[in-house]
Design a protein around this motif. Structure first.
Motif, short mmCIF file in Angstrom:
data_model
loop_
_atom_site.label_atom_id
_atom_site.label_comp_id
_atom_site.label_asym_id
_atom_site.label_seq_id
_atom_site.Cartn_x
_atom_site.Cartn_y
_atom_site.Cartn_z
N UNK A 1 19.09 -3.60 4.17
CA UNK A 1 18.16 -2.90 3.30
C UNK A 1 17.45 -3.83 2.33
N UNK A 2 16.74 -3.27 1.37
CA UNK A 2 16.69 -1.84 1.05
C UNK A 2 15.91 -0.99 2.05
N UNK A 3 15.04 -1.63 2.87
CA UNK A 3 14.26 -0.88 3.84
C UNK A 3 14.43 -1.50 5.22
N UNK A 4 14.30 -0.66 6.24
CA UNK A 4 14.32 -1.15 7.59
C UNK A 4 12.99 -1.79 7.96
N UNK A 5 13.05 -2.75 8.88
CA UNK A 5 11.84 -3.47 9.28
C UNK A 5 10.82 -2.51 9.87
N UNK A 6 11.28 -1.56 10.68
CA UNK A 6 10.35 -0.67 11.36
C UNK A 6 9.60 0.21 10.35
N UNK A 7 10.32 0.84 9.44
CA UNK A 7 9.67 1.72 8.46
C UNK A 7 8.71 0.95 7.58
N UNK A 8 9.11 -0.24 7.13
CA UNK A 8 8.22 -1.02 6.27
C UNK A 8 6.98 -1.46 7.04
N UNK A 9 7.14 -1.83 8.30
CA UNK A 9 5.98 -2.23 9.10
C UNK A 9 5.06 -1.05 9.36
N UNK A 10 5.64 0.12 9.62
CA UNK A 10 4.82 1.31 9.84
C UNK A 10 4.04 1.66 8.58
#
Length: 666
Positions: free
Chosen positions: A202-211
């Motif tokens: 975390x704090x964020x996943x790579x996929x969600x942050x990239x999206x």
């Protein structure tokens, strides 16, 4: 002469009427409604996930900025999750044909016999037979959405992870199953079919942050958003993760538009089109790898292997090919659904990921496990795997980061395939601590670029604070609804005593609204008529050393941005409503910029005043925060602790715990 003039006027009048009645092209376009359901499940009793609730909060915030009417929640049990889906489908049905519906699910997902399932936090899965009853089959809800005459449907499953539930008995295939979207639908996975994403701290996943990054870029057609997400995730994960998407949407769609003042791209559209249209064999190896990944088709990957068989990237591409070929073979097998089909799969992949699924289906069809001597293979869409591919699929879980394979890290994609990320969106700070059950964490807001805005034809959603208050010349505006003080003897943490302020309606005005089913579930928990979900005790999103009871909607380090298209005569530091929107009913409070004093009770700030302290009368209801200014450009605090806005060129006297927002000098 007079008759000639009369004739001229008669001829000119219809032209003038037609010109006056000619609608502006943007306004003539049908208004587009946008709705979204966002769920982040992380508080699983077995192997909790650290980023999924945060990821859902980030996507909810980003979609709200793009004009979506978002409902979202975290850590939902099965009953609440099903009811939330039903409520959302009813909302889509009532919304009309000019609607774009988006679903984002973060958590654990599994596949079984060709179907994908999303796992609630209260599931009790120990065997493969538990999955259909304990989890939600995604196709059930995707088909219902596809049956509604909407403008577009977008379904994102950020759920391809190594599942911890089934440890013995008949194994299941890893990751998510390759599926074909219904017409007018896009389906996206955070990892390629049959593969899993690595665990992330975390704090964020790579996929969600990239999206979120690609949505905020603006001006990108929907397919290109997800093509760039795949490139960014593969780059950021050093090749460990390859997202996938497939779509059948013919209507043009863009999350944001870019204004005429937007910076020019690194390469012209003609240059990019010329490079992308070249065969992969005519590109250098770095461009060839990026091109194959962007196209994300089996022929493109095979073309790379034919052009660069000895390159260090060939082993990585071969693993992608192996997983895709097996996934296509299984989809064809499952759709045929005959004993001959399952015998054909087992002939190709006797120890493959779906061998257990094939044997389960043979048993259901009362067919023998071994084919008869007269058995004939069915025709597949792809040729059988070469021997060097089998090693990648003859294992329980396929990781593209598996050290046994010795994969080399991929090269960075060229800028004309993927520009670098914005500097302020490379490392995101952790979200604020969650307050109350089910409420999504609120990310520290990073302003959208001033040259990016939702398309003018998007109908602003009701009471969407982020949509109306993205940009400001001085500070970021939001609405602060301080929850009532807890009753005597009731703690400030997540528990039954403080559920009402946390889940009633739009609990966090700067964040997504809570689904109706979630509100009802919380009320039952509060009344002691329903069991407490694991999310009441597992808080993977809370930061250590943060005082309990911190307001979930206060961003102490919200960054300033500039207001695009400010109306003439708008005072500095204010945000006009978007065209066609109703004024915000709740009072506006200016939050401090990044270099101002911290908010009381926030991370790094002084403790929040208790109920009954100065500025908060007994009973916990805050005093009004808006009074008439005493001098031009100066708004005095309505009570101790209220933010102060100073006149241009002046510095207001600080007082303990008062965040200060200074208007720009002229």
């Amino acid at each position: 002469m007079r008759g000639t003039l009369r004739i001229f006027i008669c001829l000119l009048l219809p032209i003038a009427v037609l010109a006056a009645g000619a609608p502006d092209p943007a306004r003539a376009q049908q208004q587009e409604k946008r709705i979204a359901l966002v769920v982040g499940n992380g508080a699983y009793a077995k192997s909790p996930l650290a980023t999924t609730a945060n990821d859902a909060g980030l996507i909810a915030q980003t979609l709200q900025a793009a004009g979506f009417d978002v409902v979202g929640a975290r850590d939902l049990d099965g009953d609440t999750l099903r009811k939330s889906f039903r409520d959302f489908i009813q909302k889509a049905q009532a919304s009309g044909p000019g609607t774009v519906a988006m679903v984002y699910l973060a958590g654990y997902g599994v596949q079984l016999a060709g179907e994908n399932y999303f796992i609630p936090v209260d599931s009790n899965i120990t065997r493969d037979t538990d999955i259909p009853t304990e989890a939600l089959r995604i196709s059930d809800y995707a088909r219902q959405l596809a049956a509604i005459p909407l403008k577009a449907n977008i379904v994102v499953l950020d759920a391809a992870r190594a599942q911890p539930f089934i440890e013995g008995g008949q194994p299941i295939a890893s990751g998510l199953a390759l599926v074909e979207p219904d017409p007018n639908m896009l389906i996206a996975f955070n990892a390629a079919p049959g593969t899993v994403a690595p665990q992330e701290p975390g704090p964020y996943g790579i996929y969600a942050q990239s999206l979120a990054e690609m949505i905020r870029t603006g001006g990108l057609p929907l397919p290109e958003v997800f093509d760039r997400v795949r490139l960014r995730v593969n780059e950021a994960s050093k090749g460990a993760q390859v997202p996938w998407n497939e779509q059948k949407i013919s209507t043009p769609f863009s999350f944001f538009d870019r204004g005429p003042d937007a910076p020019p791209p690194e390469a012209s559209a003609a240059q990019v089109a010329a490079i992308r249209s070249k065969p992969i064999r005519d590109l250098g190896v770095q461009d060839a790898y990026a091109a194959a990944l962007e196209r994300d088709t089996l022929p493109a990957y095979e073309e790379f292997l034919a052009a660069y068989p000895n390159d260090p990237m060939s082993k990585r591409v071969m693993a992608i090919v192996a997983a895709r070929r097996e996934a296509i073979t299984w989809r064809r097998t499952y759709r045929t659904d005959t004993p001959e089909a399952y015998w054909s799969y087992l002939r190709r992949y006797p120890r493959g990921p779906h061998a257990g699924d094939a044997r389960r289906r043979l048993a259901i069809l009362t067919a023998p496990a071994e084919p008869p001597p007269t058995f004939a293979m069915i025709d597949y869409d792809v040729p059988p795997p070469p021997p060097e591919e089998v090693v990648y699929v003859d294992r329980p879980v396929l990781y593209f980061s598996d050290p046994d394979f010795g994969f080399a890290p991929p090269p960075p994609p060229p800028v004309y395939y993927l520009p670098p990320p914005p500097p302020d969106f490379v490392v995101l700070e952790p979200p604020l601590p969650v307050v109350g059950l089910f409420v999504l964490p609120q990310p520290i807001f990073v302003p959208i670029p001033v040259f990016v805005s939702p398309p003018v034809y998007v109908a602003p959603p009701p009471n969407n604070i982020i949509y109306n208050n993205i940009h400001n010349t001085t500070v970021i505006n939001t609405v602060i609804n301080r929850p009532p003080a807890p009753a005597a003897g009731v703690g400030a943490g997540a528990g039954p005593g403080n559920l009402a302020p946390a889940v009633a309606g739009r609990a966090n005005p700067a964040g997504a609204a809570v689904p109706q089913a979630v509100t009802q579930r919380a009320a039952l928990i509060q009344q002691g008529k329903a069991p407490m979900p694991p999310s009441a005790t597992i808080q993977p999103t809370a930061r250590p050393a943060t005082p309990p009871g911190t307001p979930a909607n206060v961003a102490p380090n919200a960054r300033p941005s500039a207001l695009p298209g400010a109306l003439p005569g708008t005072p500095p530091g204010t945000t006009p409503n978007a065209p066609g929107t109703a004024p915000n009913a709740a009072p506006q409070t200016k939050l401090p910029a990044a270099n101002t004093l911290p908010v009381p009770g926030s991370h790094g700030g002084p403790p929040a005043p208790p109920a009954g302290a100065a500025g908060t009368p007994p009973g916990g209801k805050p005093l009004p925060t808006a009074t008439a200014p005493t001098a031009p450009g100066v708004t005095p605090p309505a009570h101790p602790g209220a933010p102060t806005t100073a006149a241009p060129g002046t510095t207001p006297p600080p007082h303990p715990g008062a965040p200060t927002a200074v208007a720009p000098t002229t």
